[in-house]
Design an enzyme around this catalytic site. Structure first.
Site, PDB file in Angstrom:
ATOM      1  N   HIS A 130      -7.085  -4.699   4.010  1.00 26.96           N
ATOM      2  CA  HIS A 130      -7.414  -5.782   3.077  1.00 26.96           C
ATOM      3  C   HIS A 130      -6.733  -5.547   1.730  1.00 26.96           C
ATOM      4  O   HIS A 130      -6.158  -6.473   1.149  1.00 26.96           O
ATOM      5  CB  HIS A 130      -8.938  -5.853   2.917  1.00 26.96           C
ATOM      6  N   GLU A 131      -6.796  -4.330   1.241  1.00 26.73           N
ATOM      7  CA  GLU A 131      -6.164  -4.031  -0.053  1.00 26.73           C
ATOM      8  C   GLU A 131      -4.646  -4.172   0.030  1.00 26.73           C
ATOM      9  O   GLU A 131      -4.010  -4.677  -0.887  1.00 26.73           O
ATOM     10  CB  GLU A 131      -6.567  -2.641  -0.540  1.00 26.73           C
ATOM     11  N   HIS A 134      -3.642  -7.680  -0.231  1.00 30.74           N
ATOM     12  CA  HIS A 134      -3.504  -8.137  -1.618  1.00 30.74           C
ATOM     13  C   HIS A 134      -2.090  -7.857  -2.108  1.00 30.74           C
ATOM     14  O   HIS A 134      -1.516  -8.662  -2.834  1.00 30.74           O
ATOM     15  CB  HIS A 134      -4.504  -7.440  -2.537  1.00 30.74           C
TER      16      HIS A 134
END
Length: 184
Positions: A130-131, A134
């Site tokens: 998820h990071e 980003h």
């Protein structure tokens, strides 16, 4: 969309800063506000990653210091076609992770000691994916269910506060991830 929101917010804040400079100091105040606002934006663009790490008390770690974390991020970043980000650990018991940096070549992915201690490895992998998403701005784990199991502890609000949100509401995120898992 987040890049557009960021640019709109930065332009809006700069406009307010310039307006305040004009109202408080006339044309000289406007010029001063332009110089100070420009310097502020320059500093935030080039040094925000270091500022965020300092704010969290985070320190950069090497592969020798955190081999499992390094291997997990390396695997995910290769799958995403990203360069290896700088890895950092912040000494906080609260499980958390975040990505910062101005572009993929200058990205930092940070985790807290709490997330390393309390979150199972497959969920940690989901959080790290998820990071990295980003950083790349799209899904890269390839297995959506570990990410669907993560509770981010806060839902997105509507209205003006929605401008500052980087995530859809939890229910919407889980529904999207579950639909992806069914479609596999």
């Amino acid at each position: 969309m987040n890049n557009v929101k960021t640019m709109v917010l930065m332009a809006g804040l700069m406009g307010l800063f310039l307006l305040a400079g004009q109202l408080l100091g006339g044309s000289q105040g406007l010029v001063l506000a332009l110089v100070v606002g420009g310097a502020f934006n320059f500093i935030m663009y080039f040094f925000s990653d270091r500022m965020v790490l300092r704010m969290y008390g985070g320190h950069i770690v090497t592969e020798a210091e955190a081999p499992e974390l390094y291997r997990m991020v390396d695997r995910l970043r290769q799958r995403a076609g990203l360069p290896m980000p700088t890895l950092a650990v912040a000494p906080h018991e609260q499980p958390n992770a975040f990505a910062t940096g101005r572009n993929p070549e200058h990205a930092v992915v940070a985790v807290t000691t709490g997330i390393l201690k309390y979150v199972p490895q497959d969920e940690l992998e989901g959080v790290l994916a998820h990071e990295l998403a980003h950083v790349k701005n799209r899904e890269i784990l390839g297995r959506p269910m570990p990410l669907a199991q993560v509770n981010p502890l806060a839902a997105r609000q509507g209205g003006l506060s929605g401008l500052f949100s980087t995530h859809p509401p939890t229910e919407e995120r889980v529904a999207r991830l579950e639909a992806m898992a069914v479609g596999r």
